[in-house]
Enzyme design. Structure first.
Site, PDB file in Angstrom:
ATOM      1  N   HIS A  35     -46.198 -27.375  -5.900  1.00 44.36           N
ATOM      2  CA  HIS A  35     -46.469 -26.777  -4.596  1.00 44.36           C
ATOM      3  C   HIS A  35     -46.298 -25.260  -4.621  1.00 44.36           C
ATOM      4  O   HIS A  35     -45.757 -24.708  -5.585  1.00 44.36           O
ATOM      5  CB  HIS A  35     -45.561 -27.378  -3.518  1.00 44.36           C
ATOM      6  N   ASP A  45     -44.605 -22.323  -2.243  1.00 38.43           N
ATOM      7  CA  ASP A  45     -43.625 -22.252  -1.148  1.00 38.43           C
ATOM      8  C   ASP A  45     -44.224 -21.734   0.159  1.00 38.43           C
ATOM      9  O   ASP A  45     -43.943 -22.254   1.231  1.00 38.43           O
ATOM     10  CB  ASP A  45     -42.431 -21.377  -1.554  1.00 38.43           C
ATOM     11  N   HIS A  71     -45.189 -24.177  -8.491  1.00 37.94           N
ATOM     12  CA  HIS A  71     -44.115 -24.738  -9.328  1.00 37.94           C
ATOM     13  C   HIS A  71     -43.741 -26.150  -8.897  1.00 37.94           C
ATOM     14  O   HIS A  71     -44.204 -26.635  -7.859  1.00 37.94           O
ATOM     15  CB  HIS A  71     -42.876 -23.832  -9.234  1.00 37.94           C
ATOM     16  N   ARG A  99     -27.873 -33.003 -10.075  1.00 40.41           N
ATOM     17  CA  ARG A  99     -28.280 -31.595 -10.138  1.00 40.41           C
ATOM     18  C   ARG A  99     -28.044 -30.945  -8.774  1.00 40.41           C
ATOM     19  O   ARG A  99     -28.562 -31.408  -7.760  1.00 40.41           O
ATOM     20  CB  ARG A  99     -29.765 -31.533 -10.488  1.00 40.41           C
TER      21      ARG A  99
END
Ligand SMILES: *[C@@H]1O[C@H](CO)[C@@H](O)[C@H](O)[C@H]1NC(C)=O
Length: 316
Positions: free
Chosen positions: A221, A223, A279, A289
């Protein structure tokens, strides 16, 4: 036979494919025809198969590591060509348009200790929530916390009253200010012309299967297309790739070869939010994470306050 095998191994390693095909003939000349024929075919099959394997893997091998977890980067940047849409829009905000569109990674702005303090804040809040799927968020500004298939507001839950202290909010604010000045410095903009914007949040990703769309963090996508207010995206990693979790690398999508950022505790990644920086995040395969997405806008209308204790609904 042992000799033949060894020979074959050497052939497989050789990159000069034309020569290898010629070489194959020699060792087999002494072998009787009845036994030699199947061997000859077999060895050809082996050579062809291995070549196919090499071709397959070298075509997939087009991922570059932009920032390795094991290296301590003072600063590493890459200028990319701004997308026209991004430039046309941002140019309206004086003192906020970047000199160049870029990607930057630095391990020297936020200390490991600050990252650890933020991690404690994130975990303290996320303990009360947690998505059924693999991805949960905690947004200190709106109070949104993933819980089950939905979100709850941490400032409206009795058990969470005063969970976050003034000190927690101070840590967040110090980190945010440092990031703001780092953006200003590296992109050549005025620090008083960029504003913290929504959504700014902590994320927790586990290998659990997605249940809702909120769990699907791995889609490529841009941002600025997901969040109109974004102009500068920053990501602060609160854990180490390969140590605290596996998978979960950040990947920039490029025409030729994609490039990865391996999370490292205290590592700050910053980039312009337009089409120049598409990204995604790889799926996490083990461990947990943690990261913080801290975003900035040039449009004052979308500016948000620093979160603080005044947000609690019930005062004690
Ligand atoms: C980069 O990632 C995208 C999205 O996963 C993928 O479609 C593309 O093939 C990758 N590019 C290269 C060169 O590997």
């Amino acid at each position: 036979m042992g000799d033949v095998k060894r020979r074959n191994k050497n052939i497989l390693k050789s990159e000069e494919t034309i020569k290898t095909v010629e070489n194959i003939k020699k060792p087999f000349e002494k072998v009787p025809l009845s036994k030699g024929l199947p061997l000859r075919i077999l060895s050809r099959v082996v050579v062809i198969t291995s070549l196919l394997i090499i071709v397959y893997f070298s075509s997939k091998e087009s991922v570059i590591t932009f920032a390795k977890q094991t290296e301590l980067l003072p600063g590493k940047g890459l200028i990319v060509e701004c997308s026209p849409e991004y430039m046309n829009e941002i140019i309206k905000y004086e003192g906020c348009a970047p000199k160049d569109c870029k990607r930057l990674v630095t391990d020297k702005v936020i200390s490991e200790r600050e990252a650890e303090e933020l991690l404690k804040i994130a975990q303290k809040g996320l303990k009360f929530g947690g998505s059924y799927g693999g991805a949960s968020i905690l947004d200190l500004h709106s109070g949104a916390l993933s819980k089950g298939q939905h979100f709850v507001n941490i400032y409206k839950i009795k058990e969470m009253q005063n969970l976050f202290t003034q000190n927690d909010f101070n840590v967040f604010r110090v980190v945010k200010e440092k990031i703001k000045f780092t953006i200003a410095h590296h992109f050549g903009v005025q620090p008083d012309k960029i504003f913290l914007t929504h959504p700014t949040f902590f994320s927790e990703i586990t290998p659990r299967k997605a249940v809702t769309v909120h769990d699907e963090y791995w889609h490529p996508h841009v941002d600025k297309e997901t969040y109109k207010s974004f102009h500068y995206t920053t990501l602060l990693y609160l854990g180490d790739y390969g140590i605290d979790f596996k998978g979960g690398r950040f990947v920039f999508i490029n025409d030729k070869s994609n490039s990865t950022i391996e999370p490292r505790k205290g590592r700050l990644s910053m980039f312009t939010s337009g089409r120049e920086n598409p990204h995604y995040v790889e799926k996490v395969t083990s461990g947990t994470r943690y990261a913080a997405t801290i975003s900035f806008t040039c449009n004052k209308i979308f500016a948000i306050d620093d979160p603080g204790v005044d947000k609690y609904e019930f005062k004690s």
